[in-house]
Each structure stands twice: as C-alpha cells, then as structure tokens.
Design a protein around this motif. Structure first.
Motif, short mmCIF file in Angstrom:
data_model
loop_
_atom_site.label_atom_id
_atom_site.label_comp_id
_atom_site.label_asym_id
_atom_site.label_seq_id
_atom_site.Cartn_x
_atom_site.Cartn_y
_atom_site.Cartn_z
N TYR A 14 0.96 3.83 -3.07
CA TYR A 14 0.46 5.17 -2.74
C TYR A 14 1.49 6.24 -3.11
O TYR A 14 1.16 7.25 -3.74
CB TYR A 14 0.11 5.23 -1.26
CG TYR A 14 -0.28 6.60 -0.77
CD1 TYR A 14 -1.48 7.19 -1.17
CD2 TYR A 14 0.54 7.31 0.10
CE1 TYR A 14 -1.84 8.44 -0.72
CE2 TYR A 14 0.19 8.57 0.56
CZ TYR A 14 -1.01 9.12 0.14
OH TYR A 14 -1.36 10.37 0.57
N ASN A 15 2.74 5.99 -2.73
CA ASN A 15 3.77 6.99 -3.04
C ASN A 15 4.10 7.01 -4.53
O ASN A 15 4.48 8.06 -5.06
CB ASN A 15 5.02 6.69 -2.22
CG ASN A 15 4.87 7.09 -0.77
OD1 ASN A 15 5.02 8.25 -0.40
ND2 ASN A 15 4.54 6.11 0.09
N SER B 270 9.17 4.72 -3.16
CA SER B 270 8.50 3.55 -3.72
C SER B 270 9.51 2.49 -4.15
O SER B 270 9.32 1.29 -3.92
CB SER B 270 7.64 3.97 -4.92
OG SER B 270 6.62 4.85 -4.52
N SER C 24 6.28 7.28 6.07
CA SER C 24 5.04 7.58 5.34
C SER C 24 4.34 8.77 5.95
O SER C 24 3.79 9.63 5.24
CB SER C 24 4.12 6.35 5.36
OG SER C 24 4.68 5.30 4.61
N ALA D 278 0.83 -1.21 0.00
CA ALA D 278 0.00 0.00 0.00
C ALA D 278 0.86 1.26 0.00
O ALA D 278 0.60 2.21 -0.76
CB ALA D 278 -0.93 -0.01 1.22
N MET D 279 1.90 1.28 0.83
CA MET D 279 2.76 2.46 0.89
C MET D 279 3.52 2.65 -0.41
O MET D 279 3.68 3.78 -0.89
CB MET D 279 3.73 2.35 2.07
CG MET D 279 3.05 2.50 3.43
SD MET D 279 4.23 2.61 4.79
CE MET D 279 5.05 1.03 4.68
#
Length: 601
Positions: free
Chosen positions: A206-207, A223, A387, A202-203
């Motif tokens: 997202y980034n 990322s 994050s 997810a991180m």
C-alpha cells in the motif's frame, strides 16, 4: 562400648555420604509419566542438559562417557542465549497406559539450526533430524519448528537424547503434545502468523503504491523498512525456510541478520523523512545519518563475519536503532513537531518488543510466549500505528494538494478574468482605432459606414425619418497657411467638439475628410425642422476659436442634407451623393451672395 558404637556410626554415616555423593544425581531426574487424559506436557522439569565442548561427539560417545546432565526444573532453565558449543538434552518418558500412545515432541523456538532426536529403547533406537538449517525433505516432520513424532508402546519407557547445534540463541524449551493438541495449536499459530505477514505485505504494498502515486519518499522508506523487517521475521519464524529457501541451510541465520540490520537502516531514513528532521532538528538529522552509516557497515559485516558474530551485531543494531529513534522522536515531540507523538508511541512499542527479543536471545529474560513473540507483537502494533500516521500524512498531503489545486484554479480564473478584461479592453481599443478618427475622436469612414448601415436597418424596420448632414468648413485653409498645421488640427478638434455637443443622444458624428464632417440623425420628429438644425450648427461653428498662440479665428460651414424614411434602396453612398449635391448648391448660393454683396459695395 559407647566409643565403638560412635565409631561405627561415624563410619556408617561416611559410607552413606560417599554413596550419596557417588550417585549421579544429575541423571536421577524422574521420568515423565504420560497419560491420555493430559494433552500436553512440558519436558523441562523431567530433563537434564549438558554443554558439549566438542561438536563431533556422537550418541555413542555420550552413552560411553556416562556424562553428568544438569537437571532442569523450569522452561527458563533451558534458555541458554548465545552460548558456544552444542547442547545435549536428556529425558525419560513412560507410558503408564495399557494402550499404545502417539505423541509429538515440539521445540517452541523455531530458530534452531540442527536438532537431532535420539530415541533409546530396550530393543532398538531411532534417529530423527530437524531444524531451520535442515532441508525440508530431510526433516522428521515438514514444519517450521523442530517437531518429532514419538510412538510409545504400552507401559514402555524410552530415553530421549537431543543434540542441538545453533549459531543463534539457544532457547531449548520443548513440550510433549498429543497429535490433536499439536495440530490444533499449529492451526491457531498459523492463523496469527498469516494475519501478521498479511498485514506486513498489505502495508508494504500500500505504501509502495502511495510512493508511486505521490512521489513522497517517506512511503518508499516505510515500504523498504517493512520489507527488510518482514524478510527477517519470515526467516526467523521458519516459514521462509519451510516455503521458500530451504536450500540456504545455515545461511538462513545470516538472512535474519541481514534483514534486521537493513530494516534498521531504513528505519532511520523513514524517521528523518517522517519527522522532517533536516528542517526541524538538524543535529538529530546528522546523528541519524551517522548511525545509518554504522547500519550499512553492520549490513556488510552480516555478509562477511561468522554467523554468530553477525547475529550479535544484529541484536545490538536493532536495539540501538529502536532506542535512538525513540529518543529522537521524544525530542521532536517536545518541540511539537507534527505527528511526533504518534511516532514516539509506535516506536515505544517496537522498542519494547525489540528489547524483549534481544534480551531473550542474550539469555537475560526468561523464555515464554511474550518473550518468544515479543518482537512480532511490538512490530505489529508499531507498524499499525505508523500506518495510521502515514494515512494521516496522506490525508494531509491530499488536503494540501486539493488546497493548492483550488488556489491554482482560483489564480487561473483570476488570470483568465484579467486576461478577458485585457482582451476586452484591447478589443475595444482596436475597435476604437478601427472606427474612430485619431485627431478628433469622431467616427472615421469605417465607423461611419458601420453605424449608417445599422441606422438604415432600423429605419427600414421602424419607418422613422433619417437624415444625413454633410458639413464642409469654409475659410479653413487660410488658418493652416497662416498659423500652421498644428493650429489647423486644433481648430478641427474644437469644431468636432462643437458638433458632438450639438448632436442629440443617438446621433452619429464622423469626420469624413480633411475638413468635412458627417452627422447621421435618426428618428427625426415632424417638429424637428432641418433648417433649424442647420442654423444651430452654423451658429455653433461660426463662434470664434482662440488658438494656443492667443489669436482668434473663425470658420463657416456649408451644410448639405439628404433624408430617407423607410426606403428600402437607401444606402450610405446614395445619401452622401444627395447631401454632397445639396452642399455644393449651398456653396454656390453663398458664393453668388458674396459676389453680389461685394459688387454692391
């Protein structure tokens, strides 16, 4: 007598000592007595180990040579770090129950290439294989760790020989679990691993989306760091081999080394971009550039060197990266660089996890839950904090963008207002040029037509009286002939000023021709006689005018008048014709009067 007894005692003692020394104590480890009442047992206190110099030894060779196994007492005794050669383990398990029992032999450390379990019984023996380099379909149990089922008959004693070959660290603590305990524990571990990898995914995504949206490289570097680190952890935990790349066999270890060294390189790029070291700390920026060059060399070495060497480089590179970035972040924090403190705290956690991971692999730290999962715990906390820091950076960029947009909008509005003012001024100037005479500033023919049309429209609505006065200057031509056109223009300007001064507020004054002027007068009251108005105009115009050269001149004027009051068919042309007719009548009378005056004289 006493001497004989003493001699006999000494011999007896020596014989006992020889007997004791001749007993293979290393193999005298007591067997593990299992009971259904206890769901799990650690096999370390009941095991012995032996380091094999020759990797080609078989179980028959081990049994034939009567090898001495060194006993272990704790799980830490089975943490051998980066040792050369294979390791053999030996333990005995006894079922003291009258019922058959089913158990699971589980190795805690998932990053073991080949694990072979030999189960020796009185009547037969079995061989089971597992490990991260073994294809999933060939494993005793399709699991990310080396796990083997074990069946025990009533009151049966079995001897377990385990052969372990691994390129990486050899942490060989293993346990005996009931199936129920094993699957319950497995579900719990899978839940936390799924949560961990879901968070990484997810991180990372997202980034990556933030990078595509904001075009800020710091999000891309983060990322890529998460991708490299996640790939290495995926391979290290055995999940990648179990689900994706079982065909890689021993190269799974190389994938771990590649992932961690690549993540170290991306971590330096992320730190440089996040801390803006190029502007705030140029020296540290150069240091990180140099270290990143080493990281790229480590990536190449991980591809080319033997796997044990690649894993050693991985440990050194990861630990150095975490330590270097921590020192750099601390320096930036002392200089009060934005977000540096949160960066330092995050990397402190990661350094702790990476340090535990590296030191455990080297055999310096004992093996337990913290050292086994330290890098995952530290990286999870570190990535969450980073994050948050990136989210703060995103909000800051968003606010800066909003402020920039607001400032740009305000500037655009200001420019628009200025442009509107300029357009209005220019329009007014153009209207002035289109409607006014350049020399005198009075209305020209176009302006006179527009104002007269509006005045006539008002006259039709209100029924008030309107008058048009046509003024034609007399004795003006001699001034041009005697003093020049500049003097004539000066006279016209002065006459225009006098006409404008004599006019009422709301009257319209125009220069109709060379020396002809028009006055449109609205709302003439009954007591405002046109004769009086003409007399005042004649008197004002006749006043002498001093030229720039010092000479004084004077002119006279002939005035023609036309009027209307609520007439629907009145136009500027009709008014001009009537006024022009009256003006020439006045000129004729003035000429006749002058002739009679001259004849009389």
């Amino acid at each position: 007598m006493h001497a004989q007894r003493l001699t006999a005692g000494v011999y007896t003692g020596l014989l006992l000592l020889i007997a004791v020394l001749s007993v293979p104590w290393a193999q005298a480890s007591s067997p593990l007595s299992t009971s259904p009442d206890q769901a799990s047992h650690s096999l370390a206190p009941y095991s012995g180990f032996w380091h094999a110099d020759e990797p080609s030894l078989t179980i028959n060779d081990i049994l034939a040579q009567s090898i001495t196994f060194t006993p272990t007492h704790h799980a830490e005794d089975l943490n051998f770090g980066y040792t050369r050669g294979d390791v053999w383990l030996r333990t005995q398990v006894y079922n003291d129950s009258p019922q058959p029992q089913r158990w699971m032999v589980e190795f805690e450390y998932p990053f073991l290439d080949y694990v072979t379990l030999y189960t020796l019984r009185q009547q037969l023996s079995s061989v089971q294989r597992s490990g991260s380099a073994v294809p999933v379909e060939q494993r005793a149990l399709a699991h990310r760790q080396a796990v083997f089922p074990l069946e025990l008959a009533a009151f049966e004693t079995v001897t377990l020989y385990t052969h372990v070959a691994a390129s990486g660290s050899k942490m060989l603590s293993y346990n005996l679990l009931t199936p129920e305990r094993f699957y319950t524990q497995n579900d719990r571990h899978n839940f936390w691993l799924a949560t961990y990898f879901g968070m990484l995914l997810a991180m990372g995504l997202y980034n990556l989306l933030l990078f595509f949206g904001l075009k800020e490289r710091v999000f891309l570097y983060y990322s890529l760091f998460v991708a490299g680190f996640g790939l290495a952890i995926l391979a290290f935990n055995g999940i990648g081999t179990l689900m994706f790349w079982s065909f890689l066999a021993e190269n799974t270890s190389r994938l771990v080394a590649l992932g961690f060294t690549f993540a170290s390189a991306m971590a330096t790029l992320f730190a440089q971009s996040f801390l803006n070291t190029e502007d705030y700390c140029p020296r540290w920026h150069q240091v990180l550039n140099t270290f990143r060059s080493y990281c790229w060399l480590a990536v190449i070495a991980s591809l080319l060197l033997p796997i044990p060497s690649a894993l050693h480089i991985m440990d050194v590179t990861g630990f150095m990266a975490a330590l270097l970035l921590l020192i750099c972040g601390s320096y930036c924090s002392l200089r009060r660089i934005p977000s540096a403190r949160l960066f330092v705290f995050a990397w402190s956690l990661f350094l702790l996890g990476a340090g535990v991971f590296a030191l455990r692999n080297l055999g310096i730290l004992p093996a337990n839950f913290i050292t086994l999962h330290g890098i995952q715990i530290g990286s999870a906390l570190e990535m969450l904090l980073l994050s948050f820091a990136l989210a703060s950076r995103f909000n800051k960029l968003k606010r800066q963008k909003e402020r920039a947009q607001a400032a740009m909008l305000a500037a655009l509005k200001k420019q628009e207002a200025m442009l509107e003012q300029k357009v209005a001024a220019r329009t007014k100037a153009l209207e002035h040029l289109a409607n006014c005479d350049m020399l005198t500033g009075l209305l020209n023919r176009h302006g006179l037509a527009r104002c007269t049309e509006e005045a006539l429209e008002r006259n039709r609505r209100n029924g008030h009286r309107l008058a048009l006065l046509m003024l034609d200057l007399d004795r003006f031509k001699p001034i041009n002939d005697c003093y020049g056109h500049e003097a004539g223009d000066f006279v016209l300007q002065q006459i225009a000023n006098r006409i404008a001064h004599m006019a009422r507020t709301g009257d319209h004054c125009a220069r109709f021709g060379g020396d002809e002027f028009i006055i449109i007068m609205e709302n003439i009251e009954p007591h405002d006689t046109l004769e009086n108005i003409q007399a005042r105009i004649d008197e004002a115009i006749r006043s002498p005018i001093k030229l720039p050269c010092g000479e004084r001149v004077s002119v006279s004027v002939s005035v023609g008048v036309s009027t209307c009051q609520g007439t629907e068919d009145a136009t500027l042309e009709s008014l001009l014709r009537e006024a022009d007719s009256h003006m020439y009548a006045v000129k004729s009378r003035q000429a006749t009067a002058c002739y009679r005056y001259g004849s009389t004289n």
